[in-house]
Design an enzyme around this catalytic site. Sequence first.
Site, mmCIF file in Angstrom:
data_model
loop_
_atom_site.group_PDB
_atom_site.id
_atom_site.type_symbol
_atom_site.label_atom_id
_atom_site.label_comp_id
_atom_site.label_asym_id
_atom_site.label_seq_id
_atom_site.Cartn_x
_atom_site.Cartn_y
_atom_site.Cartn_z
ATOM 1 N N THR A 132 -10.294 -13.346 -2.552
ATOM 2 C CA THR A 132 -10.578 -13.768 -3.688
ATOM 3 C C THR A 132 -9.378 -13.851 -4.568
ATOM 4 O OG1 THR A 132 -10.535 -11.025 -4.419
ATOM 5 C CG2 THR A 132 -13.018 -11.987 -4.595
ATOM 6 N N HIS A 157 -17.530 -6.641 4.534
ATOM 7 C CA HIS A 157 -16.716 -7.429 3.667
ATOM 8 C C HIS A 157 -15.425 -7.804 5.167
ATOM 9 C CE1 HIS A 157 -17.613 -6.278 -0.438
ATOM 10 N NE2 HIS A 157 -17.761 -6.043 -0.475
ATOM 11 N N LYS A 162 -3.430 -12.006 8.149
ATOM 12 C CA LYS A 162 -3.361 -12.560 6.641
ATOM 13 C C LYS A 162 -1.520 -13.562 6.849
ATOM 14 C CE LYS A 162 -5.429 -9.691 3.417
ATOM 15 N NZ LYS A 162 -7.056 -10.454 2.652
ATOM 16 N N LYS A 167 -1.470 -10.556 -1.887
ATOM 17 C CA LYS A 167 -3.004 -9.719 -1.278
ATOM 18 C C LYS A 167 -1.826 -8.184 -0.464
ATOM 19 C CE LYS A 167 -3.569 -13.902 0.674
ATOM 20 N NZ LYS A 167 -4.583 -14.159 0.545
ATOM 21 N N ARG A 168 -3.134 -7.870 0.707
ATOM 22 C CA ARG A 168 -2.310 -6.845 1.446
ATOM 23 C C ARG A 168 -1.984 -7.366 1.692
ATOM 24 N NH1 ARG A 168 -3.632 -1.576 0.296
ATOM 25 N NH2 ARG A 168 -3.288 -0.975 2.093
ATOM 26 N N LYS A 184 -9.291 -16.668 -7.865
ATOM 27 C CA LYS A 184 -8.499 -16.514 -8.826
ATOM 28 C C LYS A 184 -7.208 -17.656 -9.732
ATOM 29 C CE LYS A 184 -9.403 -11.905 -8.555
ATOM 30 N NZ LYS A 184 -8.585 -10.703 -6.899
HETATM 31 C C1 26W Z 1 -12.284 1.768 7.193
HETATM 32 C C2 26W Z 1 -11.415 1.520 6.188
HETATM 33 C C3 26W Z 1 -11.149 -0.038 5.398
HETATM 34 C C4 26W Z 1 -11.358 -0.038 4.467
HETATM 35 C C5 26W Z 1 -10.884 -1.316 4.029
HETATM 36 C C6 26W Z 1 -12.373 -0.777 5.961
HETATM 37 C C7 26W Z 1 -12.446 -2.125 5.536
HETATM 38 C C8 26W Z 1 -11.567 -2.639 4.518
HETATM 39 C C9 26W Z 1 -12.460 -3.159 3.430
HETATM 40 C C10 26W Z 1 -14.042 -4.063 3.986
HETATM 41 C C11 26W Z 1 -11.278 -4.447 3.085
HETATM 42 C C12 26W Z 1 -11.571 -5.621 1.946
HETATM 43 O O1 26W Z 1 -11.373 -5.647 0.765
HETATM 44 N N1 26W Z 1 -11.990 -6.596 3.034
HETATM 45 C C13 26W Z 1 -11.831 -7.990 2.233
HETATM 46 O O2 26W Z 1 -12.982 -8.206 1.050
HETATM 47 C C14 26W Z 1 -12.968 -8.887 0.097
HETATM 48 C C15 26W Z 1 -14.108 -9.135 -1.261
HETATM 49 O O3 26W Z 1 -15.724 -9.243 -0.522
HETATM 50 C C16 26W Z 1 -13.137 -10.248 0.483
HETATM 51 O O4 26W Z 1 -12.688 -11.117 -0.041
HETATM 52 C C17 26W Z 1 -11.829 -9.892 1.297
HETATM 53 O O5 26W Z 1 -11.557 -11.259 2.374
HETATM 54 C C18 26W Z 1 -12.035 -8.763 2.320
HETATM 55 O O6 26W Z 1 -10.989 -9.122 3.000
#
Ligand code: 26W
Length: 768
Positions: free
Chosen positions: A616, A330, A514, A508-509, A620
């Site tokens: 995503t 992701h 971003k 968003k976060r 929306k």
């Molecule tokens: C290790 C810490 C950590 C925590 C969360 C690493 C990575 C994450 C996630 C992968 C971050 C995340 O939420 N990524 C998002 O995933 C969405 C669903 O696929 C995408 O639409 C977003 O672009 C992406 O940033």
Amino acid sequence: MKFEREVFLKETEGILASEYACDFSTAGKKELYNAVSKAVMRMVYPDWKATREKERKRCAYFSAEFLMGRAIFNNLLDLGILDEVSSALSSIKEDIDLFEEVEDAALGNGGLGRLAACYLESAATKNLPLDGYGIRYRYGLFRQTFENGYQHEEGDDWLRWGDPWSVKREEDAVVVTFADQKVLAVPYDMPVFGYKNGVVNTLRLWSSEPVRPFDFNAFNEMKGESKAQDNFNATKITDVLYPNDNTMVGKILRLRQQYFLASASLQDILKKLKAAGKPLSALSSFYTFQLNDTHPVIAIPELLRLLEGEGMPFEEAFRIASQCFNFTNHTIMAEALEKWDSLAIADLLPEVYEEIAACQRRLESEGADPAKFYIIRDNTVHMANLAIYVSAKVNGVAEIHTNILKRETFRDWYERSPEKFVNITNGITPRRWLLLNNPALAALIDSKIGDGWHTDLKELKKLKPLIPELLPDFKRIKSENKKKLSEYIKMHDGVEIPPEFIFDVQVKRLHEYKRQLLNALSVLYFYFGIKDGTVKNFPPTAFLFGAKAAPGYFLAKAVIKFINEIAALVNSDEEVSKYMRVVFVANYNVSYAEKIVCAADVSEQISMAGMEASGTGNMKFMLNGTVTLGTLDGANVEICEEAGRANNYIFGATVEEVEAVKRFYCPREIVEQNPALKRALGTLADGTFEDGTGMLSKLYESIVGGHSPDRYLVLYDFADYIRVKEGLLRDYGSDEYFKKCLINLASAGKFSADRSVSDYARLVWKIK
Ligand code: 26W
């Protein structure tokens, strides 16, 4: 499902009496919420049981996060009884809106967790046997407040009103063993309803508890720390969700959580298989596993360990694992790809570490170039490499993202096994993100093309020839939604947003990539431009922000402070506030998103190209008839393919340009050549804003100081962003503009999570 008002009210009243010793006239909101929810749970039990008992190959979706939000309205909608329950409540003089006070289940950070939630709902709707496996965090993602513009975090006690949508299943508890402790994993099952189809899938969330006296042997075998200490620690494993999004923190407690989830889930699955009289060697005929990013990847060595524990040789166990596991990536951010210290794993989980080492040796024995292919290197375990090595399929979440994985991030692995790599573009559930959050617009669409689009989103394209006749109603609905949002913001955040303003939204976060900072700088650019007369006839616009910053992410918190300062400056300016308002809404979450998404005029999706895997939120907004102001990143690219680039507002460097620019990038030069930009940026360091902690000047430094300033090309893209954004704001209001909105809506079919889960089922899971 058939719903009989009298029966339902009687059930509800019965539960009020037996569980809360009250009745309709004396029940409080909390009691009513619980009784109504439980009455529904009673009604759905036969369907839940029937769905569970169907024998077919299943997929288990392993995820450290499920960002479910508030369950009640969504569940009633999926069951097709939202209006019925609402009117039943009216008949006893209660308003269903009182459930707006129910807390969100924020058991996730952002995109990855919300995606998991959308996929569960879509799978149930498509009658696909998908089981969610996750962690029942006692506290979800922190609650955000602002003090003097600074973010503060508080614990999120989401169980405050109880949890009537879960069933605790003590009988399915399993013991999870660490080197220094044994804990009990107790599952809580949440029903996941398909849309009006009688399907009820399950999300199983594990909670840690001390091993009980009935687990006498486990308790007695315990070594190491004192037993009292151990019991105290046991519950701590599932206490809190780690609030970091996109950065890896090597905390042992997080490793414990990951293993706890993996081990409990796999034990559960193997137990069920055995109980059904199936041989473990046939596991892959009955199960497939989806690893949602690297967080649950430790399930791979855990499965090997469990199978070998049943007497299976390593090679056979490995073969089974490689048929069962699949891995979704992701994010391409290096700091998010999980790596664990070998010693940490070996200390906490010696047998699991042995399995990882065995995988490393197996990889070596295949003669692969050790410089390119490794799982363990320099005493570090690379979880993504482990996942790719073992998995049957590896996928990215949008075309551009998957291409970057193949070309860059995992290039060597791709060249070694190209057949493993597939793209599955993300999606969202249209039930929650149109039917539920925007009922007036949904009803308008129903009246034109019927309700087939509820479960076949491609049908929205039937709207295309009807766009001219849709315009008046569409405008009216949007403006009513804006009015409601404006009232809510006034109440919730204390800021006055005139509903006739353009609503320009970025939610968003918070992350540097971003580029909320780019948006903030544009706001200041307009502000100073209006003040000094260089920006003329500015169309009245409200800039809305919503975002949580990871508590330890200093620069992200600085951006929040900056935007809050800008908001105070702009909103209190008698002259400029006629044309502009700025608000950073507090505690942005799923429920807030539902209110915002239906009311937005502009969807800001402005990440540096190549960085946002998919996004995503962009989908929306599109589905609710909003144009995208964005870069060619993530799923924005596919949004343009579907709706036409001319119907959106695209700016900035492309992935290829980003590559090229980075080689000779000099942000200071850009600033010197653009006085308006210089002025806006300068406010970070010139005392315009209160900066007692020095975070604003650190933010300034990150853009123009040090050795790798402006890593995400905020300044490089600034001029083009302003040009396109100004154009957009000037286009706003014309029929042409609203037609673009509706073309986007009518082109959103591809982004249904129903399509995504069907793709997974066909290409990855091989389930029906
Ligand atoms: C290790 C810490 C950590 C925590 C969360 C690493 C990575 C994450 C996630 C992968 C971050 C995340 O939420 N990524 C998002 O995933 C969405 C669903 O696929 C995408 O639409 C977003 O672009 C992406 O940033």
